[in-house]
Write an enzyme that holds these catalytic residues in place. Structure first.
Site, PDB file in Angstrom:
ATOM      1  N   SER A 111      69.004   8.204  25.312  1.00 45.49           N
ATOM      2  CA  SER A 111      68.944   8.052  26.682  1.00 45.49           C
ATOM      3  C   SER A 111      67.232   8.582  26.918  1.00 45.49           C
ATOM      4  O   SER A 111      67.230   7.907  29.337  1.00 45.49           O
ATOM      5  CB  SER A 111      69.572   9.412  27.526  1.00 45.49           C
ATOM      6  OG  SER A 111      70.851   9.599  27.126  1.00 45.49           O
ATOM      7  N   ARG A 135      70.533  10.188  14.408  1.00 41.42           N
ATOM      8  CA  ARG A 135      70.396   8.958  14.042  1.00 41.42           C
ATOM      9  C   ARG A 135      69.058   8.611  13.361  1.00 41.42           C
ATOM     10  O   ARG A 135      69.095   7.412  12.728  1.00 41.42           O
ATOM     11  CB  ARG A 135      69.121   8.360  15.079  1.00 41.42           C
ATOM     12  CG  ARG A 135      70.234   8.538  16.965  1.00 41.42           C
ATOM     13  CD  ARG A 135      69.487   8.141  17.816  1.00 41.42           C
ATOM     14  NE  ARG A 135      68.965   9.410  18.185  1.00 41.42           N
ATOM     15  CZ  ARG A 135      68.123   9.578  19.277  1.00 41.42           C
ATOM     16  NH1 ARG A 135      68.349   8.935  20.491  1.00 41.42           N
ATOM     17  NH2 ARG A 135      67.653  10.688  19.196  1.00 41.42           N
ATOM     18  N   LYS A 155      66.147  22.442  35.917  1.00 39.47           N
ATOM     19  CA  LYS A 155      65.506  20.609  35.500  1.00 39.47           C
ATOM     20  C   LYS A 155      66.372  19.461  36.461  1.00 39.47           C
ATOM     21  O   LYS A 155      67.723  20.010  36.539  1.00 39.47           O
ATOM     22  CB  LYS A 155      65.530  20.634  34.062  1.00 39.47           C
ATOM     23  CG  LYS A 155      64.976  21.564  33.408  1.00 39.47           C
ATOM     24  CD  LYS A 155      64.234  21.340  31.714  1.00 39.47           C
ATOM     25  CE  LYS A 155      64.104  22.059  31.411  1.00 39.47           C
ATOM     26  NZ  LYS A 155      63.488  21.736  30.293  1.00 39.47           N
ATOM     27  N   HIS A 194      76.679   7.812  22.051  1.00 36.22           N
ATOM     28  CA  HIS A 194      77.282   8.600  22.432  1.00 36.22           C
ATOM     29  C   HIS A 194      78.891   8.126  22.762  1.00 36.22           C
ATOM     30  O   HIS A 194      79.481   8.984  21.258  1.00 36.22           O
ATOM     31  CB  HIS A 194      76.793   9.167  24.393  1.00 36.22           C
ATOM     32  CG  HIS A 194      75.418   9.919  24.511  1.00 36.22           C
ATOM     33  ND1 HIS A 194      74.046   9.564  25.099  1.00 36.22           N
ATOM     34  CD2 HIS A 194      75.093  10.894  23.307  1.00 36.22           C
ATOM     35  CE1 HIS A 194      73.783   9.637  25.304  1.00 36.22           C
ATOM     36  NE2 HIS A 194      73.390  10.798  23.849  1.00 36.22           N
TER      37      HIS A 194
END
Length: 167
Positions: A131, A93, A43, A19
């Site tokens: 992550s 990616r 969440k 990131h």
């Protein structure tokens, strides 16, 4: 001539070196770059929004044209419009990301045709960092964490969850 303003959105739970690399490279392309922590208030993430923001800010202190913002239950295009962004920034990616981003771009363009999306390819050495995988390393208290996240994340993890068991 108007300013070029970029908007790079994500959950950053937590921020990774991948990131940070995308943010640094994008900041060189824009007069102003907003990094948006977008989240669903219903969440639960591993880190609070305040912790994510703090870790990002600590990781980006050398970038004068970058500002961190947060938004709950919002579409990225709506936040980008509020910030008067001219471009959405996305990282890729690999081919799996490309397919996902192509679908996302279709709807973003339908919702906000004035916003152009640019894609930055992740550097090869960071291609597999996510992550999700970092959270797994945190869960198992791996000492590899520092290879994949900025020092600000390592400090926050050690404070919140303790040092890796194999140190």
């Amino acid at each position: 001539m108007s300013d070029k303003i970029g908007f790079f959105a994500g959950s950053f739970d937590p921020v990774t070196k991948g990131h940070v690399d995308i943010i640094k490279r994008a900041s060189a392309l824009f007069d102003k770059l907003y990094v948006g922590i977008l989240y669903n208030k219903d969440k639960q993430g591993l880190f609070s929004i305040e912790e994510r923001q703090s870790m990002l800010e600590e990781s980006l202190t050398d970038l004068d044209n970058v500002t961190i913002v947060t938004a709950a239950n919002s579409l990225a295009v709506d936040v980008a419009r509020q910030l008067k962004a001219t471009h959405l920034v996305r990282g890729l990616r690999g081919s799996e990301d490309l397919e996902h981003e192509a679908r996302l771009n279709f709807f973003n363009h339908e919702l906000a045709p004035e916003l152009e999306t640019i894609y930055l390819l992740t550097r090869l050495e960071m291609k597999y960092i996510s992550s999700t995988h970092v959270r797994e390393l945190i869960h198992f208290k791996s000492d590899l964490l520092g290879k994949y996240v900025p020092a600000s994340v390592v400090r926050k993890v050690e404070k919140k969850f303790g040092k890796p068991s194999n140190q």
